[in-house]
Motif scaffolding. Sequence first.
Motif, PDB file in Angstrom:
ATOM      1  N   TYR A 119      42.502  49.079 -29.268  1.00  0.00           N
ATOM      2  CA  TYR A 119      43.485  48.054 -28.948  1.00  0.00           C
ATOM      3  C   TYR A 119      42.974  46.678 -29.380  1.00  0.00           C
ATOM      4  N   ALA A 120      43.920  45.784 -29.588  1.00  0.00           N
ATOM      5  CA  ALA A 120      43.610  44.375 -29.817  1.00  0.00           C
ATOM      6  C   ALA A 120      44.419  43.590 -28.796  1.00  0.00           C
ATOM      7  N   TRP A 121      43.783  42.602 -28.166  1.00  0.00           N
ATOM      8  CA  TRP A 121      44.513  41.858 -27.134  1.00  0.00           C
ATOM      9  C   TRP A 121      44.090  40.407 -27.120  1.00  0.00           C
ATOM     10  N   LEU A 122      44.949  39.610 -26.528  1.00  0.00           N
ATOM     11  CA  LEU A 122      44.710  38.177 -26.397  1.00  0.00           C
ATOM     12  C   LEU A 122      45.280  37.730 -25.058  1.00  0.00           C
ATOM     13  N   THR A 123      44.418  37.151 -24.209  1.00  0.00           N
ATOM     14  CA  THR A 123      44.855  36.693 -22.890  1.00  0.00           C
ATOM     15  C   THR A 123      44.601  35.199 -22.757  1.00  0.00           C
ATOM     16  N   PRO A 124      45.252  34.544 -21.803  1.00  0.00           N
ATOM     17  CA  PRO A 124      45.014  33.114 -21.594  1.00  0.00           C
ATOM     18  C   PRO A 124      43.538  32.796 -21.380  1.00  0.00           C
ATOM     19  N   ASP A 125      42.799  33.654 -20.696  1.00  0.00           N
ATOM     20  CA  ASP A 125      41.370  33.401 -20.458  1.00  0.00           C
ATOM     21  C   ASP A 125      40.580  33.324 -21.763  1.00  0.00           C
ATOM     22  N   MET A 126      41.006  34.079 -22.765  1.00  0.00           N
ATOM     23  CA  MET A 126      40.285  34.080 -24.044  1.00  0.00           C
ATOM     24  C   MET A 126      40.434  32.757 -24.795  1.00  0.00           C
ATOM     25  N   LEU A 127      41.449  31.982 -24.431  1.00  0.00           N
ATOM     26  CA  LEU A 127      41.684  30.695 -25.099  1.00  0.00           C
ATOM     27  C   LEU A 127      41.168  29.530 -24.275  1.00  0.00           C
ATOM     28  N   ALA A 128      40.379  29.822 -23.244  1.00  0.00           N
ATOM     29  CA  ALA A 128      39.930  28.774 -22.311  1.00  0.00           C
ATOM     30  C   ALA A 128      39.267  27.606 -23.024  1.00  0.00           C
ATOM     31  N   ASP A 129      38.434  27.894 -24.024  1.00  0.00           N
ATOM     32  CA  ASP A 129      37.711  26.823 -24.715  1.00  0.00           C
ATOM     33  C   ASP A 129      38.611  26.006 -25.632  1.00  0.00           C
ATOM     34  N   LYS A 130      39.787  26.510 -25.944  1.00  0.00           N
ATOM     35  CA  LYS A 130      40.679  25.834 -26.885  1.00  0.00           C
ATOM     36  C   LYS A 130      41.793  25.046 -26.203  1.00  0.00           C
ATOM     37  N   VAL A 131      41.874  25.125 -24.882  1.00  0.00           N
ATOM     38  CA  VAL A 131      42.997  24.486 -24.190  1.00  0.00           C
ATOM     39  C   VAL A 131      42.518  23.551 -23.079  1.00  0.00           C
ATOM     40  N   LYS A 132      41.377  22.929 -23.257  1.00  0.00           N
ATOM     41  CA  LYS A 132      40.867  22.010 -22.248  1.00  0.00           C
ATOM     42  C   LYS A 132      41.817  20.834 -22.067  1.00  0.00           C
ATOM     43  N   ILE A 133      41.990  20.425 -20.800  1.00  0.00           N
ATOM     44  CA  ILE A 133      42.894  19.327 -20.457  1.00  0.00           C
ATOM     45  C   ILE A 133      42.066  18.117 -20.050  1.00  0.00           C
ATOM     46  N   ASP A 134      42.425  16.923 -20.566  1.00  0.00           N
ATOM     47  CA  ASP A 134      41.665  15.713 -20.238  1.00  0.00           C
ATOM     48  C   ASP A 134      42.007  15.226 -18.835  1.00  0.00           C
ATOM     49  N   ASP A 135      41.129  14.412 -18.260  1.00  0.00           N
ATOM     50  CA  ASP A 135      41.293  13.948 -16.882  1.00  0.00           C
ATOM     51  C   ASP A 135      42.539  13.099 -16.693  1.00  0.00           C
ATOM     52  N   ALA A 136      42.908  12.332 -17.697  1.00  0.00           N
ATOM     53  CA  ALA A 136      44.100  11.480 -17.570  1.00  0.00           C
ATOM     54  C   ALA A 136      45.335  12.338 -17.317  1.00  0.00           C
ATOM     55  N   THR A 137      45.445  13.432 -18.044  1.00  0.00           N
ATOM     56  CA  THR A 137      46.583  14.334 -17.865  1.00  0.00           C
ATOM     57  C   THR A 137      46.520  15.006 -16.494  1.00  0.00           C
ATOM     58  N   LEU A 138      45.310  15.376 -16.075  1.00  0.00           N
ATOM     59  CA  LEU A 138      45.163  16.033 -14.776  1.00  0.00           C
ATOM     60  C   LEU A 138      45.483  15.085 -13.633  1.00  0.00           C
ATOM     61  N   LYS A 139      45.108  13.809 -13.775  1.00  0.00           N
ATOM     62  CA  LYS A 139      45.411  12.830 -12.726  1.00  0.00           C
ATOM     63  C   LYS A 139      46.915  12.615 -12.613  1.00  0.00           C
ATOM     64  N   ALA A 140      47.597  12.605 -13.764  1.00  0.00           N
ATOM     65  CA  ALA A 140      49.054  12.467 -13.740  1.00  0.00           C
ATOM     66  C   ALA A 140      49.689  13.664 -13.024  1.00  0.00           C
ATOM     67  N   GLU A 141      49.139  14.856 -13.259  1.00  0.00           N
ATOM     68  CA  GLU A 141      49.649  16.060 -12.602  1.00  0.00           C
ATOM     69  C   GLU A 141      49.333  16.010 -11.105  1.00  0.00           C
ATOM     70  N   TYR A 142      48.187  15.454 -10.752  1.00  0.00           N
ATOM     71  CA  TYR A 142      47.815  15.297  -9.346  1.00  0.00           C
ATOM     72  C   TYR A 142      48.827  14.413  -8.617  1.00  0.00           C
ATOM     73  N   GLU A 143      49.224  13.322  -9.247  1.00  0.00           N
ATOM     74  CA  GLU A 143      50.204  12.427  -8.630  1.00  0.00           C
ATOM     75  C   GLU A 143      51.577  13.092  -8.551  1.00  0.00           C
ATOM     76  N   ARG A 144      51.905  13.879  -9.572  1.00  0.00           N
ATOM     77  CA  ARG A 144      53.200  14.558  -9.564  1.00  0.00           C
ATOM     78  C   ARG A 144      53.279  15.570  -8.418  1.00  0.00           C
ATOM     79  N   ARG A 145      52.143  16.167  -8.091  1.00  0.00           N
ATOM     80  CA  ARG A 145      52.088  17.168  -7.025  1.00  0.00           C
ATOM     81  C   ARG A 145      51.495  16.581  -5.743  1.00  0.00           C
TER      82      ARG A 145
END
Length: 613
Positions: free
Chosen positions: A230-256
């Motif tokens: 089999y060949a597979w691709l999961t979100p965990d396998m892309l962890a190193d390619k989808v890092k989110i910066d703190d500015a975006t995370l802080k905006a999400e923190y305020e939204r929630r």
Amino acid sequence: MKMRSHGKSVVVWILLAMLILGLGGFGLRNFSGSAKAVGAVGDTKITVDDYARALRQEMQQRSQQLGQPVTMAQMRSSGVDQQVLGKLIGQAAIGEGARRLGVSVGDQQLQKQLYDVQAFQNASGKFDRETYKFALRQQGYTEPQFEAQLRDDLSRSIIQGAVAGGVDAPKPVVDAYTKYVSEKRGFTWAEVSESDLTKAIPDPTDDQLQTYYNDHIDQFTAPQTRDITYAWLTPDMLADKVKIDDATLKAEYERRADEFKQPEKRLVERLVYSDMDAAKAAKAKLDGGATFADLAKDRGLSLDDADLGDVTRDDLGKAADPVFSAENNSVVGPVETDLGPALFKVNGIIDAQETSFAEARDELAGDAEAEKARNEIGKMSEDLQDRLAGGATLEEMAKETDMELGQIAYTADSTDGIAGYDEFRKAADEATTDAYPDLQTLSDGGVFALRLNKIVPPQPKPFADVKEEVAAAWRADQVVKAEEDRAKEIVSTVEGGKSLGETGVLTTKVASIGRGGYSDELPPPVISKVFKTEPGKPAQITANGKVYVFVTDKVIPADMEDSDTKLISGQIGTQLSNSLANDLLNFYATAVESEAGLDLDNQTVTAVQSQMQ
């Protein structure tokens, strides 16, 4: 044909109509052809559409229960098709009885029933003819067909009420069942363990192990294995390619913010009164020693009815200040509210809670990165599918894309890695060696494709490879046999006049247990045998690989005045009464069928089923 069920009551029919119409008919349609009925009881026909609709409804219900589509072949193999037909024959028999007696309902009663069906009402809750017409079209009915069927159902309900209404099971029978079910036992038991044996278990010879292996070969046979690449691709396998910066995370923190900044709350119950005098009178009663539950009961309510759950200041309006100023387990009021004067009971105080950005960062990052990874996989999916459709092998997919290659010896018990996904297990079970890999999705947003290389049939494991496993199984078997022999000796000793404790085993006394009762220490077969053994007589039983001996000390008759026993008696009475009523309906329907005659067109029955494969 034996009929087990007959016409549904009007209420059941209307609820069924609401359910099915709400599902848009589930693909029902009229069946065309020269045959219009699959059978008849006298002059009451079972139409082709009625049979097809009943089959489709049963298939849908079973598909929902099993979580996978049910085919007509499966319906036939389990006899469900005959059950469906039997129900329709029963309905037709009761309908024929109503026709012969001239039982029917007038247009006014029919109209009332139609107007009460929620599926036929508009947003304001009134009967709407256009909604009615649309709903019937979705179900495959014309107005005359549906109204005729509803009229027949109302007529059948009248017959049902006349034949079986008000049937009560005889009290002596109900009491007898109740006494049997509610009877209890007291007993003394002991588990016979290896430490109770008088002789040690000898070591096995090679010949004994070989014989055991041969006699129990199923225990040492490897299951069917599917060799899968089999060949597979999961979100965990892309962890190193989808890092989110703190500015975006802080905006999400305020939204929630509402999620991470919880205000102070109270667990509150509320009773609202018609006027202030009534509320004050209730408060005085409370001050005199009554409980909040007593006040609720006076209003015909329970504490569940009064429970507001956990509320904030904003939820309470004018009552916020007094409620949030009160101590725990205190009653506040009367307080004027939008609903009228009310008393509030504070059952708990939940302090305000705030999770800082630093504390929430990992959770925010995990959620955001997983979502971004799922989106990235979604964008890749079309290209991945095109590559597979173009003939790319799984090995090439792993080299040229972000997919990872894997190999698994898959069995029905496999749960590790990709086999932990239901989607993969289903695909692995259905795969064939001549099928090309196809991109499929996983529950976490990942994708996979597999190739079945070969199927290895079940085969015995070589004796040399499982010799230790065989030895352990042989010994366990010998221990149980020795324990059973020891149990026989103990039973014989107790029959000779000694108590169970005097035989040297560790005993436990159970003062009282009900028939079918649960014990943390004993498996159900032991409890069951206790109720089959005469008081004072020792017995033994092997259950779940363990050997038990016991003596029934006493029989505790049912207390017919006990509240729990009375509840059981009521339930038994209801079940027996329903059973008697159903039997009466069965006798009546059988009599009508015998007098009027049953005509079945098996060819048409088969034709209807064939269109549902």
